[in-house]
Design an enzyme around this catalytic site. Sequence first.
Site, PDB file in Angstrom:
ATOM      1  N   HIS A  10       1.119 -33.035 -29.243  1.00 13.00           N
ATOM      2  CA  HIS A  10       1.002 -32.363 -27.942  1.00 13.00           C
ATOM      3  C   HIS A  10       0.555 -33.340 -26.868  1.00 13.00           C
ATOM      4  O   HIS A  10      -0.200 -34.271 -27.125  1.00 13.00           O
ATOM      5  CB  HIS A  10      -0.002 -31.204 -28.041  1.00 13.00           C
ATOM      6  CG  HIS A  10      -1.283 -31.582 -28.726  1.00 13.00           C
ATOM      7  ND1 HIS A  10      -2.257 -32.317 -28.120  1.00 13.00           N
ATOM      8  CD2 HIS A  10      -1.713 -31.359 -29.996  1.00 13.00           C
ATOM      9  CE1 HIS A  10      -3.258 -32.520 -28.967  1.00 13.00           C
ATOM     10  NE2 HIS A  10      -2.951 -31.946 -30.124  1.00 13.00           N
ATOM     11  N   TYR A  63       9.332  -0.654  12.286  1.00 17.12           N
ATOM     12  CA  TYR A  63       9.802   0.102  11.117  1.00 17.12           C
ATOM     13  C   TYR A  63      11.162   0.692  11.454  1.00 17.12           C
ATOM     14  O   TYR A  63      11.326   1.284  12.511  1.00 17.12           O
ATOM     15  CB  TYR A  63       8.928   1.310  10.823  1.00 17.12           C
ATOM     16  CG  TYR A  63       7.452   1.087  10.610  1.00 17.12           C
ATOM     17  CD1 TYR A  63       6.580   0.963  11.686  1.00 17.12           C
ATOM     18  CD2 TYR A  63       6.923   1.077   9.328  1.00 17.12           C
ATOM     19  CE1 TYR A  63       5.218   0.812  11.481  1.00 17.12           C
ATOM     20  CE2 TYR A  63       5.564   0.931   9.122  1.00 17.12           C
ATOM     21  CZ  TYR A  63       4.722   0.793  10.198  1.00 17.12           C
ATOM     22  OH  TYR A  63       3.379   0.653   9.991  1.00 17.12           O
ATOM     23  N   HIS A 119       5.519   4.307   2.415  1.00 17.57           N
ATOM     24  CA  HIS A 119       5.964   5.637   2.867  1.00 17.57           C
ATOM     25  C   HIS A 119       6.988   6.227   1.906  1.00 17.57           C
ATOM     26  O   HIS A 119       7.891   6.939   2.317  1.00 17.57           O
ATOM     27  CB  HIS A 119       6.565   5.526   4.280  1.00 17.57           C
ATOM     28  CG  HIS A 119       5.566   5.136   5.320  1.00 17.57           C
ATOM     29  ND1 HIS A 119       5.921   4.713   6.579  1.00 17.57           N
ATOM     30  CD2 HIS A 119       4.213   5.103   5.281  1.00 17.57           C
ATOM     31  CE1 HIS A 119       4.822   4.436   7.274  1.00 17.57           C
ATOM     32  NE2 HIS A 119       3.781   4.657   6.507  1.00 17.57           N
ATOM     33  N   ASN A 135       5.348   7.764  10.627  1.00 14.68           N
ATOM     34  CA  ASN A 135       4.615   7.725   9.359  1.00 14.68           C
ATOM     35  C   ASN A 135       4.570   9.148   8.802  1.00 14.68           C
ATOM     36  O   ASN A 135       4.336  10.097   9.538  1.00 14.68           O
ATOM     37  CB  ASN A 135       3.198   7.202   9.582  1.00 14.68           C
ATOM     38  CG  ASN A 135       3.176   5.962  10.457  1.00 14.68           C
ATOM     39  OD1 ASN A 135       3.602   6.018  11.601  1.00 14.68           O
ATOM     40  ND2 ASN A 135       2.702   4.867   9.927  1.00 14.68           N
ATOM     41  N   MET A 150      -7.433 -28.890 -34.961  1.00 12.00           N
ATOM     42  CA  MET A 150      -6.064 -29.291 -35.247  1.00 12.00           C
ATOM     43  C   MET A 150      -5.891 -29.804 -36.683  1.00 12.00           C
ATOM     44  O   MET A 150      -4.774 -29.993 -37.137  1.00 12.00           O
ATOM     45  CB  MET A 150      -5.597 -30.352 -34.254  1.00 12.00           C
ATOM     46  CG  MET A 150      -5.545 -29.852 -32.825  1.00 12.00           C
ATOM     47  SD  MET A 150      -4.253 -28.621 -32.520  1.00 12.00           S
ATOM     48  CE  MET A 150      -4.662 -28.115 -30.851  1.00 12.00           C
TER      49      MET A 150
HETATM   50  C1  LIG Z   1      -2.018   1.901   2.416  1.00 11.35           C
HETATM   51  C2  LIG Z   1      -1.304   3.112   2.925  1.00 11.35           C
HETATM   52  C3  LIG Z   1      -1.285   3.356   4.288  1.00 11.35           C
HETATM   53  C4  LIG Z   1      -0.608   4.468   4.786  1.00 11.35           C
HETATM   54  N1  LIG Z   1      -0.687   4.752   6.121  1.00 11.35           N
HETATM   55  C5  LIG Z   1      -0.156   5.925   6.568  1.00 11.35           C
HETATM   56  C6  LIG Z   1      -0.381   6.367   7.900  1.00 11.35           C
HETATM   57  O1  LIG Z   1      -1.086   5.721   8.684  1.00 11.35           O
HETATM   58  N2  LIG Z   1       0.180   7.540   8.288  1.00 11.35           N
HETATM   59  C7  LIG Z   1       0.942   8.306   7.433  1.00 11.35           C
HETATM   60  O2  LIG Z   1       1.454   9.351   7.832  1.00 11.35           O
HETATM   61  N3  LIG Z   1       1.143   7.917   6.165  1.00 11.35           N
HETATM   62  C8  LIG Z   1       0.584   6.768   5.714  1.00 11.35           C
HETATM   63  N4  LIG Z   1       0.729   6.428   4.395  1.00 11.35           N
HETATM   64  C9  LIG Z   1       1.521   7.304   3.525  1.00 11.35           C
HETATM   65  C10 LIG Z   1       0.792   8.586   3.147  1.00 11.35           C
HETATM   66  O3  LIG Z   1      -0.552   8.325   2.832  1.00 11.35           O
HETATM   67  C11 LIG Z   1       1.531   9.207   1.964  1.00 11.35           C
HETATM   68  O4  LIG Z   1       2.850   9.497   2.381  1.00 11.35           O
HETATM   69  C12 LIG Z   1       0.863  10.504   1.513  1.00 11.35           C
HETATM   70  O5  LIG Z   1      -0.462  10.259   1.093  1.00 11.35           O
HETATM   71  C13 LIG Z   1       1.658  11.142   0.386  1.00 11.35           C
HETATM   72  O6  LIG Z   1       1.038  12.343   0.034  1.00 11.35           O
HETATM   73  P1  LIG Z   1       1.285  13.026  -1.374  1.00 11.35           P
HETATM   74  O7  LIG Z   1       0.497  14.284  -1.372  1.00 11.35           O
HETATM   75  O8  LIG Z   1       2.754  13.125  -1.590  1.00 11.35           O
HETATM   76  O9  LIG Z   1       0.782  12.065  -2.488  1.00 11.35           O
HETATM   77  P2  LIG Z   1      -0.526  11.091  -2.603  1.00 11.35           P
HETATM   78  O10 LIG Z   1      -1.250  11.000  -1.321  1.00 11.35           O
HETATM   79  O11 LIG Z   1      -0.070   9.854  -3.236  1.00 11.35           O
HETATM   80  O12 LIG Z   1      -1.477  11.902  -3.602  1.00 11.35           O
HETATM   81  C14 LIG Z   1      -1.231  12.011  -4.965  1.00 11.35           C
HETATM   82  C15 LIG Z   1      -2.530  12.365  -5.649  1.00 11.35           C
HETATM   83  O13 LIG Z   1      -2.268  12.688  -6.998  1.00 11.35           O
HETATM   84  C16 LIG Z   1      -3.199  12.049  -7.831  1.00 11.35           C
HETATM   85  N5  LIG Z   1      -2.524  11.856  -9.130  1.00 11.35           N
HETATM   86  C17 LIG Z   1      -1.468  11.050  -9.381  1.00 11.35           C
HETATM   87  N6  LIG Z   1      -1.114  11.129 -10.670  1.00 11.35           N
HETATM   88  C18 LIG Z   1      -1.952  12.018 -11.244  1.00 11.35           C
HETATM   89  C19 LIG Z   1      -2.085  12.516 -12.569  1.00 11.35           C
HETATM   90  N7  LIG Z   1      -1.264  12.109 -13.533  1.00 11.35           N
HETATM   91  N8  LIG Z   1      -3.079  13.398 -12.829  1.00 11.35           N
HETATM   92  C20 LIG Z   1      -3.915  13.806 -11.845  1.00 11.35           C
HETATM   93  N9  LIG Z   1      -3.827  13.361 -10.575  1.00 11.35           N
HETATM   94  C21 LIG Z   1      -2.856  12.482 -10.277  1.00 11.35           C
HETATM   95  C22 LIG Z   1      -3.544  10.764  -7.115  1.00 11.35           C
HETATM   96  O14 LIG Z   1      -4.776  10.257  -7.530  1.00 11.35           O
HETATM   97  C23 LIG Z   1      -3.540  11.227  -5.664  1.00 11.35           C
HETATM   98  O15 LIG Z   1      -4.799  11.720  -5.277  1.00 11.35           O
HETATM   99  C24 LIG Z   1       0.065   5.321   3.891  1.00 11.35           C
HETATM  100  C25 LIG Z   1       0.029   5.082   2.510  1.00 11.35           C
HETATM  101  C26 LIG Z   1      -0.669   3.996   2.035  1.00 11.35           C
HETATM  102  C27 LIG Z   1      -0.719   3.780   0.545  1.00 11.35           C
END
Ligand SMILES: Cc1cc2nc3c(=O)[nH]c(=O)nc-3n(C[C@H](O)[C@H](O)[C@H](O)COP(=O)(O)OP(=O)(O)OC[C@H]3O[C@@H](n4cnc5c(N)ncnc54)[C@H](O)[C@@H]3O)c2cc1C
Length: 769
Positions: free
Chosen positions: A181, A626, A706, A748, A83
């Site tokens: 301070h 939900y 979702h 889901n 300080m």
């Molecule tokens: C904690 C959790 C629990 C869930 N539980 C359920 C359940 O029990 N039942 C159910 O039906 N749904 C559930 N869901 C929802 C479900 O998982 C999602 O709706 C689903 O995964 C969506 O699919 P998607 O293909 O649209 O995208 P995502 O699954 O999000 O996949 C996107 C992919 O793209 C990749 N990516 C993103 N950006 C880039 C980039 N710039 N370059 C390269 N790669 C990239 C990511 O790494 C990922 O692998 C849950 C989701 C979470 C997070």
Amino acid sequence: MLVRLCLGVLPFVGAALAQAAAQFTDPDNGITFWGITDAAHSVTYGYVFPPLATSGPNPDEYIATIVSPLANQWSGYALSGSMIDSLLIAAWPNNGKIVFTTRYATTNILPDVYNGPKITTLSTGTYVNSTHWKWVYRCQNCTSWTGGSIDVNSPAAVPAWSSSTIAVDNPADPGTTMVQHTDFGFYFFPFAEAHVTASVYNNWASGGTGGGTTAPPTSTTTTTATPTATATPVDYIVVGSGPGGIITADRLSQAGKSVLLLERGGPSTGQTGGTYQADWLKGTNLTKFDVPGLFESMFTDPKEFWWCKDINVFAGCLLGGGGSVNGALYWLPSDQDFSTASGWPQQWTNHQPYTAALKARLPPTDAPSTDGKRYLEEVSNVVAQLLIPQGYRNVTINNSPNDKDHIYGYSAYDFVKGKRGGPVATYLQTSLARKNFQLKLNTYVWNVIRNGSQITGVKTNDTGVQDGIYPLKPGGRVILSAGTYGSARILFRSGIGPTDMINLVKGDPVAGPLLPPQAQWINLPVGFNVSDNPSINLVFTHPSVNSYDNWADVFTPGPPAADAAQYLASQSGIMAQASPRLNFWQAMGSTDGVTRWLQGTARPGAASVTTKFPYNQTQIFTITAYLSTGIKSRGRIGINAALNAMPLVNPWLVDPGDKSALITGLKNIASGTALVPGMVMITPDNTTTIDAYVNAYDPSTMDSNHWVGSNIIGPAGKAVVDVNTKVYNTNNLFVVDASIVPTLPFGNPHGLIMSMAEQAAAKILALAT
Ligand SMILES: Cc1cc2nc3c(=O)[nH]c(=O)nc-3n(C[C@H](O)[C@H](O)[C@H](O)COP(=O)(O)OP(=O)(O)OC[C@H]3O[C@@H](n4cnc5c(N)ncnc54)[C@H](O)[C@@H]3O)c2cc1C
Ligand SMILES: *[C@@H]1O[C@H](CO)[C@@H](O)[C@H](O)[C@H]1NC(C)=O
Ligand SMILES: *[C@@H]1O[C@H](CO)[C@@H](O)[C@H](O)[C@H]1NC(C)=O
Ligand SMILES: *[C@@H]1O[C@H](CO)[C@@H](O)[C@H](O)[C@H]1NC(C)=O
Ligand SMILES: *[C@@H]1O[C@H](CO)[C@@H](O)[C@H](O)[C@H]1NC(C)=O
Ligand SMILES: *[C@@H]1O[C@H](CO)[C@@H](O)[C@H](O)[C@H]1NC(C)=O
Ligand SMILES: *[C@@H]1O[C@H](CO)[C@@H](O)[C@H](O)[C@H]1NC(C)=O
Ligand SMILES: *[C@@H]1O[C@H](CO)[C@@H](O)[C@H](O)[C@H]1NC(C)=O
Ligand SMILES: *[C@@H]1O[C@H](CO)[C@@H](O)[C@H](O)[C@H]1NC(C)=O
Ligand SMILES: *[C@@H]1O[C@H](CO)[C@@H](O)[C@H](O)[C@H]1NC(C)=O
């Protein structure tokens, strides 16, 4: 006024130092600072420096921030850690503005105003709100002063912070008298590391925004890099290996097209080369992502590398996407899920052949243990006792997907052979066997490369190919399947979306220059129209229930020995299933006359319990309610200046009819409790009404993960993709993932998303090339 500055060289506290600076990103402007938040007063101090000079003197300036709760009347610092004989900088709020001062003290007197430093307040990120003041500024001529300096190349220096609960005498005057301070402290600061490239620094210093951590290496290092090969052009580049991307890529490669699937994350299940496992699984190739019973541990494991760190809701960033970390609840879509009433174009309503194809590749099961037995079903029995008197029927849910009113049944999954199955264990495996299919992990797609409406490839962070570019063949197509947040961000970074979002990209020193010229920006409602199921937990106890120790030990040290042994021997038993045990649905009226549906999911254990009364921890279970089909509320997602993706407008219970319907459903469940001997609702307990409980519910915990709708399918002028999932005003850019889904299905969503991908692949293949 009396000056009570107690000077004298403050002791260096060495080993007693508790804090070390870490890097953080200012969400208001994307600037990545190094700094600390002091534990006593919650004041954040951060600094970032221009590059070290390669010859001659080092730069004498930095950009800094102070974020302080209003309770601190002023906050400041001495980067030298002393300080006296030091440059002291302090600031405080006055009439919504920040007033700052530079001082220098030699002895026990009020430090004089010190002239020399040139401070420029940066407007993006500087403000006073109802709880804090925040100052972001450039400090030039600030690293040395009469009789002292800091070493901007020091690996570990010890700056000091100071703050006061006593206001300065005249807050409008930077030269005001002020008392010493009321508190101060020290921390380790790695000056040597807190530097960014000149282009990043200069952008910020001149008021620009945007992330700086992903800056490409400076030209001095690229010139020495070995030249890299141009990647081979393909028919289709699919970005993202979630449920949407894997199925699309598989059907395209099955049709003979050359397909490159790019995934930013690494492997997940053992079959894909994943290795992250619990100690009790050592000696097997089963990972955390294989074992269904480890689902709840996704949220409590400090390693958590599987979540996308640049999306501020849960999203899976690994092979399989959300499908590798989710609860795997799996519902075959109903006809209503794909109806025009649900927002689908007429051409999508004939989903049955695609849903049948999905079911054939990936059959649902409601008894995932390999021995066909069901385990830990006490919760199912208790909840059935609550539902039957309310007129619910017991069904095998996926045998009649259209039947969603007053039905209940065992939870169904896409686990296969007692392990996580899903598209990774099925569709991806057939793709990998084809010569025309390639999967690249750990490859982050920044943007598509676009000349007007024509996409020629994608730009990635891959240093193994020329300029990180993966090109398309003439007539080729890019399919974004990066999820509701990921695909929206790639569109913004490709100059597609609302202007406010693209302007944030423009402000980023790395992403901005990769944008097409502004005349080629495509204005589409990317990010609008999103929905997610609002979900609210009710917690109960029942003497028959086994909470399974709330799943707390399943990863470390492991489940009960007998359950671990059974699972290891034959992938059977409690660990062969995720936590849910029973699901139910009910149609409900609402204040606006619109029918909405409620889905219930019952499971042993609870995420949190709030009650004044004692309860037995081993008997707790949760019913998550939900709101599903019929939801009217919509939100908006987008990015901030650091290009992190996030909700901008929350989508839960915005619409009063949604709220009234969900409350009705919760009251139905709660009122049934009295009919089940021994069942007690402990959250909310009998001192809180359902209405009060819902009104006080933290909106961020209503997130069901979702998310759908950010790249909604629909008519030109209103939607982002057309009936063939092609992005409007482009020739060859498509989106196939949750983001195009117009309305949440009954259950889901990943079952619906997979059927949707089957249908999308067929529609894309049917287009002329
Ligand atoms: C904690 C959790 C629990 C869930 N539980 C359920 C359940 O029990 N039942 C159910 O039906 N749904 C559930 N869901 C929802 C479900 O998982 C999602 O709706 C689903 O995964 C969506 O699919 P998607 O293909 O649209 O995208 P995502 O699954 O999000 O996949 C996107 C992919 O793209 C990749 N990516 C993103 N950006 C880039 C980039 N710039 N370059 C390269 N790669 C990239 C990511 O790494 C990922 O692998 C849950 C989701 C979470 C997070
Ligand atoms: C920098 O500050 C010193 C005092 O520390 C002052 O003498 C000098 O004039 C300043 N330089 C500039 C360029 O303002
Ligand atoms: C005020 O700003 C601070 C710093 O950005 C932030 O943490 C805080 O949440 C804001 N308070 C309100 C009420 O918005
Ligand atoms: C993992 O284990 C299973 C079952 O033992 C086996 O079929 C599979 O080949 C193994 N995979 C690897 C990569 O070792
Ligand atoms: C539904 O009924 C069948 C046949 O009676 C029974 O085996 C099953 O346990 C019931 N399901 C539930 C979830 O109670
Ligand atoms: C590209 O990004 C991914 C995901 O963040 C990361 O795993 C990978 O290491 C990066 N690659 C390079 C070459 O930086
Ligand atoms: C972009 O497309 C236009 C015509 O659509 C063409 O004239 C121009 O050469 C293309 N530019 C580049 C860089 O490929
Ligand atoms: C809590 O419940 C368990 C299981 O029902 C029972 O064995 C135990 O005795 C109960 N504990 C108390 C303190 O009542
Ligand atoms: C409220 O619940 C507690 C704990 O279950 C019970 O002891 C109490 O009697 C209940 N009060 C009323 C008014 O029902
Ligand atoms: C999406 O949201 C925008 C803006 O709120 C709206 O104008 C548009 O009609 C919506 N699109 C669809 C298909 O619902």
